[in-house]
Write a protein that holds these residues in place. Structure first.
Motif, mmCIF file in Angstrom:
data_model
loop_
_atom_site.group_PDB
_atom_site.id
_atom_site.type_symbol
_atom_site.label_atom_id
_atom_site.label_comp_id
_atom_site.label_asym_id
_atom_site.label_seq_id
_atom_site.Cartn_x
_atom_site.Cartn_y
_atom_site.Cartn_z
ATOM 1 N N TYR A 32 34.085 44.672 42.434
ATOM 2 C CA TYR A 32 34.831 45.547 41.542
ATOM 3 C C TYR A 32 36.192 44.957 41.177
ATOM 4 C CZ TYR A 32 31.310 49.019 42.577
ATOM 5 O OH TYR A 32 30.129 49.674 42.711
ATOM 6 N N ALA A 33 36.676 43.994 41.959
ATOM 7 C CA ALA A 33 38.001 43.436 41.725
ATOM 8 C C ALA A 33 37.987 42.306 40.699
ATOM 9 C CB ALA A 33 38.581 42.934 43.042
ATOM 10 N N SER A 34 36.830 41.775 40.356
ATOM 11 C CA SER A 34 36.790 40.642 39.433
ATOM 12 C C SER A 34 36.899 41.113 37.982
ATOM 13 C CB SER A 34 35.517 39.826 39.638
ATOM 14 O OG SER A 34 34.392 40.601 39.344
ATOM 15 N N GLN A 35 37.407 40.219 37.138
ATOM 16 C CA GLN A 35 37.557 40.527 35.721
ATOM 17 C C GLN A 35 36.382 39.953 34.946
ATOM 18 O OE1 GLN A 35 41.321 38.669 34.879
ATOM 19 N NE2 GLN A 35 42.430 40.570 35.206
ATOM 20 N N ILE A 36 35.997 40.639 33.890
ATOM 21 C CA ILE A 36 34.953 40.164 32.992
ATOM 22 C C ILE A 36 35.616 39.875 31.645
ATOM 23 C CG2 ILE A 36 32.768 40.718 31.847
ATOM 24 C CD1 ILE A 36 32.533 40.458 34.863
ATOM 25 N N ALA A 53 32.573 36.187 34.088
ATOM 26 C CA ALA A 53 33.624 36.386 35.095
ATOM 27 C C ALA A 53 34.354 35.078 35.369
ATOM 28 C CB ALA A 53 33.014 36.942 36.376
ATOM 29 N N ASN A 54 33.879 33.974 34.796
ATOM 30 C CA ASN A 54 34.454 32.662 35.026
ATOM 31 C C ASN A 54 35.543 32.401 33.976
ATOM 32 O OD1 ASN A 54 34.970 29.892 35.141
ATOM 33 N ND2 ASN A 54 32.884 29.438 35.813
ATOM 34 N N SER A 55 36.794 32.350 34.419
ATOM 35 C CA SER A 55 37.899 32.170 33.475
ATOM 36 C C SER A 55 37.884 30.789 32.825
ATOM 37 C CB SER A 55 39.235 32.411 34.176
ATOM 38 O OG SER A 55 39.418 31.483 35.220
ATOM 39 N N MET A 67 36.133 33.640 19.342
ATOM 40 C CA MET A 67 37.205 34.639 19.260
ATOM 41 C C MET A 67 37.428 35.265 20.633
ATOM 42 S SD MET A 67 36.318 36.348 15.526
ATOM 43 C CE MET A 67 35.239 37.529 16.243
ATOM 44 N N ASN A 68 38.680 35.381 21.016
ATOM 45 C CA ASN A 68 39.051 35.914 22.327
ATOM 46 C C ASN A 68 39.224 37.423 22.254
ATOM 47 O OD1 ASN A 68 40.089 36.443 24.845
ATOM 48 N ND2 ASN A 68 41.909 35.199 24.610
ATOM 49 N N PHE A 69 38.455 38.166 23.040
ATOM 50 C CA PHE A 69 38.609 39.606 23.122
ATOM 51 C C PHE A 69 39.159 40.025 24.473
ATOM 52 C CE2 PHE A 69 35.830 39.297 19.480
ATOM 53 C CZ PHE A 69 36.383 40.229 18.632
ATOM 54 N N GLY A 70 39.657 39.061 25.256
ATOM 55 C CA GLY A 70 40.327 39.356 26.523
ATOM 56 C C GLY A 70 39.386 39.905 27.581
ATOM 57 N N VAL A 71 39.951 40.768 28.419
ATOM 58 C CA VAL A 71 39.187 41.365 29.522
ATOM 59 C C VAL A 71 38.410 42.559 29.000
ATOM 60 C CG1 VAL A 71 39.371 42.444 31.785
ATOM 61 C CG2 VAL A 71 40.904 40.591 31.175
ATOM 62 N N ALA A 72 37.116 42.556 29.258
ATOM 63 C CA ALA A 72 36.259 43.654 28.771
ATOM 64 C C ALA A 72 36.375 44.856 29.683
ATOM 65 C CB ALA A 72 34.805 43.193 28.726
#
Length: 72
Positions: A32-36, A53-55, A67-72
């Motif tokens: 739950y702590a990881s960013q997508i 999840a891989n930056s 195109m970058n939509f950031g963190v989902a």
């Protein structure tokens, strides 16, 4: 097999079971702590969307023109 050896086998099995529950519980909480990250391919008329999840993968897609939509 004598009673003492059977008892040790049972205790070992129970210990492994409890250790497995602890490890699975710890991994579930970190999920739950990881960013997508979300990005889209502007060259495709259907706008392919990539979730990762891989930056590093996300950064490489942005450098390639996605195109970058950031963190989902």
């Amino acid at each position: 097999m004598n009673v003492s050896k059977s008892f040790k086998v049972i205790i070992a099995a129970i210990s492994l079971f409890i250790a497995g529950i602890i490890v699975v519980g710890a991994n579930a909480n970190t999920a739950y702590a990881s960013q997508i990250f979300q990005s889209q391919n502007p060259n495709n008329r259907h706008l392919d969307t990539m979730y990762t999840a891989n930056s590093v993968e996300h950064s490489n897609l942005i450098r390639a023109g996605w195109m970058n939509f950031g963190v989902a």
